[in-house]
Design an enzyme around this catalytic site. Structure first.
Site, mmCIF file in Angstrom:
data_model
loop_
_atom_site.group_PDB
_atom_site.id
_atom_site.type_symbol
_atom_site.label_atom_id
_atom_site.label_comp_id
_atom_site.label_asym_id
_atom_site.label_seq_id
_atom_site.Cartn_x
_atom_site.Cartn_y
_atom_site.Cartn_z
ATOM 1 N N TYR A 146 0.814 -1.220 0.000
ATOM 2 C CA TYR A 146 0.000 0.000 0.000
ATOM 3 C C TYR A 146 0.850 1.273 0.000
ATOM 4 O O TYR A 146 0.334 2.360 -0.229
ATOM 5 C CB TYR A 146 -0.950 0.031 1.210
ATOM 6 C CG TYR A 146 -1.946 -1.115 1.256
ATOM 7 C CD1 TYR A 146 -2.165 -1.918 0.146
ATOM 8 C CD2 TYR A 146 -2.665 -1.393 2.406
ATOM 9 C CE1 TYR A 146 -3.070 -2.976 0.189
ATOM 10 C CE2 TYR A 146 -3.574 -2.442 2.454
ATOM 11 C CZ TYR A 146 -3.762 -3.228 1.339
ATOM 12 O OH TYR A 146 -4.657 -4.264 1.383
ATOM 13 N N LYS A 195 4.035 -15.408 2.449
ATOM 14 C CA LYS A 195 3.967 -16.172 1.203
ATOM 15 C C LYS A 195 5.421 -16.445 0.790
ATOM 16 O O LYS A 195 5.882 -16.054 -0.290
ATOM 17 C CB LYS A 195 3.209 -15.343 0.147
ATOM 18 C CG LYS A 195 2.810 -16.090 -1.083
ATOM 19 C CD LYS A 195 1.684 -17.082 -0.874
ATOM 20 C CE LYS A 195 1.426 -17.871 -2.129
ATOM 21 N NZ LYS A 195 0.574 -19.044 -1.932
ATOM 22 N N ASP A 227 -2.315 -18.413 2.335
ATOM 23 C CA ASP A 227 -3.499 -19.126 1.817
ATOM 24 C C ASP A 227 -3.961 -20.186 2.803
ATOM 25 O O ASP A 227 -5.158 -20.371 3.047
ATOM 26 C CB ASP A 227 -3.227 -19.718 0.418
ATOM 27 C CG ASP A 227 -1.798 -20.205 0.230
ATOM 28 O OD1 ASP A 227 -0.988 -20.070 1.173
ATOM 29 O OD2 ASP A 227 -1.478 -20.738 -0.846
ATOM 30 N N ASP A 251 -4.662 -6.891 6.300
ATOM 31 C CA ASP A 251 -5.897 -6.187 5.949
ATOM 32 C C ASP A 251 -7.004 -7.206 5.659
ATOM 33 O O ASP A 251 -8.128 -7.116 6.168
ATOM 34 C CB ASP A 251 -5.604 -5.323 4.701
ATOM 35 C CG ASP A 251 -6.743 -4.385 4.354
ATOM 36 O OD1 ASP A 251 -7.691 -4.277 5.142
ATOM 37 O OD2 ASP A 251 -6.676 -3.763 3.284
ATOM 38 N N ASP A 255 -10.253 -8.824 8.494
ATOM 39 C CA ASP A 255 -11.699 -8.783 8.232
ATOM 40 C C ASP A 255 -12.306 -10.184 8.296
ATOM 41 O O ASP A 255 -13.419 -10.367 8.786
ATOM 42 C CB ASP A 255 -11.991 -8.149 6.857
ATOM 43 C CG ASP A 255 -12.124 -6.630 6.981
ATOM 44 O OD1 ASP A 255 -11.734 -6.087 8.041
ATOM 45 O OD2 ASP A 255 -12.613 -5.991 6.042
#
Ligand code: NAD
Length: 363
Positions: A146, A195, A227, A251, A255
């Site tokens: 970001y 990852k 994952d 992020d 959620d």
């Protein structure tokens, strides 16, 4: 012992829910032998109304002088509020971005807890919900995808978009140290989510976090691919204590972790820097649809205040007393509208604050 805390009541339901958290804090600090010196700070829409901007230099200076900040929520209804006719840098949310930057808040902490009494709202299988879960996601907040270089341009006649995911070892180390500090006060386990089978940045996270882990032999350290983690959060969330991860993975996973608790009004959060300082706030927004009606659930803010006691003020026993009082209220069948279920007693925002205060046990 006296601590300085900044209080940002904010907009919408903010003032109502912060009032209840302060009520509970005042009750608990009297019983545990410390006091809070509170300073009001304007931020968001209420600051725009007074000063024309969402965060003044004076507010930033005041915030920097505190041991911690307790915040309600900021913002209004984007369709009807005049704040949203202003350019984006002058809107309420710009105040939040700016305070995070000014205070160097690089770590975001989001607990995901399933309370026994709210298991019926959990969307996971009954078998999984019955095991319960209580973990936190610690997301790096100021680096990664970001904040990396980005552009869209034509390359060899083809429109191409590039986003850059970059971390240096210092950014990773300070986040890892924070995660191990948090784990030391909880279940003593850190899971680094990355990852690393694909990304160089993830491999650096593993190397640097592994070195921090070696300095904390009392804390279990494991790594997990993102994952797999997304699956494990719905399959076996009870395995986690502290999940440490970079900005974008955090992020998304935070959620997911919020959804499995089934109740937004219960979710606390904190943003931390490399000192003890933190900004503590509920995960939800300012809920303009119910503002001023005395129906909002103040528990997320009260649990955020408990986190403030634990992580910024080192008042762990007082933090546990607040959390136990919340559990007791739920056990006693007291509910605000958002978490109401059959056979329970529905209460208003201030009645919920009173009920929690009544159940605070002394040392
Ligand atoms: P929201 O979280 O305010 O509301 C979503 C739904 O959840 C609404 O139905 C609301 O009534 C309900 N809700 C939220 N908190 C509740 C509580 N404590 N008790 C009972 N019900 C609750 O999200 P939104 O409507 O998308 O956003 C409203 C405003 O909040 C916007 O201006 C947004 O920018 C702002 N916002 C601020 C923050 C923050 O201050 N950190 C975070 C998210 C959104």
């Amino acid at each position: 012992m006296e601590y300085n805390i900044g209080v940002i009541r904010g907009d919408g339901i903010g003032p109502e829910i912060v009032k209840e958290a302060l009520k509970v804090l005042d009750g608990v600090c009297g019983r545990y032998g410390f006091s809070l010196n509170k300073t009001e700070i304007d931020m968001g829409g209420c600051s725009i109304d007074k000063y024309g901007i969402p965060l003044t230099e004076e507010a930033i200076r005041t915030a920097k002088a505190q041991d911690a900040i307790l915040m309600g929520s900021i913002g209004g209804d984007a369709k009807t509020s005049p704040w949203y006719k202003l350019e984006p840098s002058k809107r309420p949310e710009a105040g939040l971005l700016s305070i995070r930057k000014e205070l160097n808040l690089f770590a975001n902490l989001r607990p995901s807890v399933l309370f026994d009494e709210l298991k019926s709202a959990c969307p996971l299988s009954k078998e999984t919900a019955d095991k319960g879960f209580d973990f936190v996601i610690m997301r790096e907040l100021t680096g990664g995808l970001y904040f990396g270089e980005r552009y869209t341009r034509e390359i060899d006649g083809v429109e191409t978009a590039v986003d850059t995911l970059s971390y240096n070892e210092n950014e990773i180390r300070r986040a890892a140290i924070k995660a191990f500090d948090i784990a030391a006060k909880r279940g003593k386990k850190v899971t680094l989510v990355d990852k690393a089978n694909v990304l160089d940045s993830s491999r650096l996270w593993r190397k640097v976090t592994g070195a921090v882990a070696a300095e904390h032999p009392d804390i279990t350290f494991e790594t997990m691919l993102v994952d797999n983690c997304a699956m494990q959060i719905v399959k076996e969330p009870s395995q986690f204590d502290v999940i440490l991860t970079e900005n974008m993975f955090g992020d998304i996973l935070s959620d997911e972790a919020a959804m499995i608790t089934g109740s937004i009004g219960m979710l606390s959060s904190a943003s931390l820097n490399d000192t003890k300082f933190g900004l503590y706030e509920p995960s939800g927004g300012s809920a303009p649809d119910i503002a001023g009606l005395n129906v909002a659930n103040p528990i997320a803010t009260i649990l955020s205040a408990a986190m403030m006691l634990r992580y910024s003020l080192d008042q762990d026993r007082a933090a546990c007393a607040v959390e136990d009082a919340v559990k007791q209220v739920l056990k006693d069948g007291i509910r605000t509208g958002d978490i109401m279920s059959e056979g329970c007693r529905k209460v208003s925002t201030d009645e919920m604050g009173d009920a929690i205060l009544d159940r605070i046990q002394g040392p």
